[in-house]
Every structure is written in structure tokens, then in C-alpha cells.
Design an enzyme around this catalytic site. Sequence first.
Site, PDB file in Angstrom:
ATOM      1  CE  LYS A 131     -11.641  -2.947   9.544  1.00 28.94           C
ATOM      2  NZ  LYS A 131     -10.862  -1.779   9.986  1.00 28.94           N
ATOM      3  CD  GLN A 187      -7.348  -0.544  10.139  1.00 33.05           C
ATOM      4  OE1 GLN A 187      -8.247  -0.977   9.414  1.00 33.05           O
ATOM      5  NE2 GLN A 187      -7.483  -0.460  11.449  1.00 33.05           N
ATOM      6  CG  ASP A 199     -13.804   3.655   9.270  1.00 36.28           C
ATOM      7  OD1 ASP A 199     -14.375   2.657   9.741  1.00 36.28           O
ATOM      8  OD2 ASP A 199     -12.585   3.731   9.073  1.00 36.28           O
TER       9      ASP A 199
END
Length: 297
Positions: free
Chosen positions: A53, A97, A120
Amino acid sequence: MAQLLDGLRVSAEIREAVRVETAALSASGKPVPGLAVVLVGEDPASRVYVGRKKKACQEVGFHSLELKLSAETTQSDLLARVSELNHDSHIHGILVQMPLPAHIDEHKIIEAIDPRKDVDGFHPINVGKLLQGVDGTISCTPGGVIELLHRYRIELKGKKALVIGRSNIVGKPMAVLLIRENATVTIAHSHTKNLEAEIKASDIIVAAIGKPRMIRGEWIKQGAVVVDIGMNQIEDLTTEKKTRLVGDVDFETARERASFITPVPGGIGPMTIAMLLSNTLKAYKTLTNSPTPLSAL
Ligand code: NDP
């Protein structure tokens, strides 16, 4: 033989579009979108995802911040970090994460992220907006699936779609997005009685299970569209790493019957990262129009 749904190619196109837009912002003296990725602990798979990412961010010219915190980080410490990022005007997207260490309540952390920076799409406000069909952030993996199907002009309206898996991050939002596309949607999970029959009856199959090559080719209806989200490492002594990435679908047999199929790797994985960049750019646009921290509104 099925046509490949080439997530690598399509994701490269999306990333290039994001890069061009970011370069134009930069050239006009404006700040660029910023993404913060927070990693707690040493989970090897998470480290790989976070690394990818970060690299993707740098390639499109985003400001990228990586926070690597120890596995002993307390929930209140992490909440404090999230709060700082919520108020950081250089940061437009925050990604924590998952999974987090067991002593941290993931829901509490997700809820603490400013929903406008929740790239997200996991915050309850964004999940609620998705359910209501209102514009919000759509989680990257299911969003990437829909984008890939659109790019290949695959008709979803009126089709019988089967989503296998009902996780909050993949299966459930995937099903909602397919409903939005006017498909007739069934969700299967570990208690589904006859998965084979469900698959045989479906025009669109989206597998998000996490079981290597569980879906057999002979279960696929002739001409069905197969999207494989699964990412499973299996032993392969013929490779240098001694492992290989496979999906939830037995690709070689399924491609004989499907009309379109995603490869693993090279299907939904790269699309997920492209959607993260696209969501961050969108969050940047929202925030630069309404920069006040949500807590102060
Ligand atoms: P979860 O483990 O959270 O969910 C798995 C789902 O599969 C559950 O709903 C479970 O049912 C269902 N399931 C398990 N066994 C069966 C079975 N025998 N028959 C039918 N359903 C079954 O996984 P995630 O949703 O997080 O991820 C799914 C897969 O997608 C994983 O391989 C993951 O690595 C991959 N993934 C890939 C991404 C990408 O970028 N390509 C991004 C995110 C995930 P139940 O609810 O009853 O337990």
C-alpha cells in the site's frame, strides 16, 4: 475457455488516472492526498500488505505515512494515534491494518476514525450509507470487484449472483453492492446446506472464503462469471519460495466452463489497492471542501 478479468491491467489504468490527477494538484501548488497506514505488531502477511500500500501511494505521488507500532501498543495509545491522524491536515485517508492484536477492540478503533478519512469503508457510518444506497466510502475489495465487472461491461441486472462468505469486510458489502446493481443475490456461508447446488444455479459467483481451490470447476454453470477473492498460500515445492498463492476456486477447471474469470494472483488483489488509492483521492476532495475535524462539527 473463459476470458480473464485482468485486475492487473485495470488496476494499472486506475492508478495512472489517480497519478495524473495528483500530478495536476501538485503542479498547481495544491497539497496532495495523504494516506496513513497504521500497523500494530509483526504479523508477516500484514507487513507485506502495508508495504504494498505504501509503495502504491508513493507511485501515484501521494503523501504517505506509515506508523509501525509494537504489538504491546495499548488500545488507548492506538486511539490517541488515530485521533492525531484525524486532526492531521496532511492526512486524508487512515487505514488501520487488520487484524489487530487480541487485546485491542477492532470496532472501537474503526469507530474512532473520522468517517471521511475511513478509506477502508469499515466505519459504521460508511457501512450504513452503503446499506442505504447513499454516497459514502465503499470498502476496497468489494468495490474493486464491481469496478472490474463494470470495466468488462458484464451485465449484472437480473442475474443470479452468489456471494460465498459473509464477513463484514468482504462478503456482506459485496452482497449489498450486487443488490445495488440489480442482481438477485444469495449469500452462502459455512452453514449453507448444499453449496454445490447454489453454485450450479448462479450466473455470477463471488468467492470470499479463504479455502484453497474449494470451488470445483464442474460446479460452475456453463458461461457463468467467476470472481475469486480468496488469497491462500499453499505449499509448492517447485517454486523458489516453496509456496504459491491460489484462490478459493479451482482455476484450471473453472476456466473451462466460465465465460469470465479472475486469476489469482492478478485479479482482485491489485484492484483492492487501486480502490484504496481512488478512495483516498475521493476523501481528499471531500475534506478539502469540508476541512473541519468531525469532532468539531
Ligand atoms: P473470513 O474468514 O472473515 O470469512 C470467510 C467466510 O467464508 C465466512 O463467512 C465463512 O462462513 C465462509 N466459509 C467458510 N467455509 C465455508 C464453506 N465450507 N462453505 C461456504 N462458506 C464458507 O474471510 P474474509 O472475508 O476476510 O476473506 C475471505 C478471503 O478473501 C480470504 O482468502 C482472504 O485472504 C481474501 N481476501 C482477499 C482480499 C484481496 O484483496 N484480494 C482482501 C480481503 C480478503 P461463516 O461466516 O459461517 O464462518
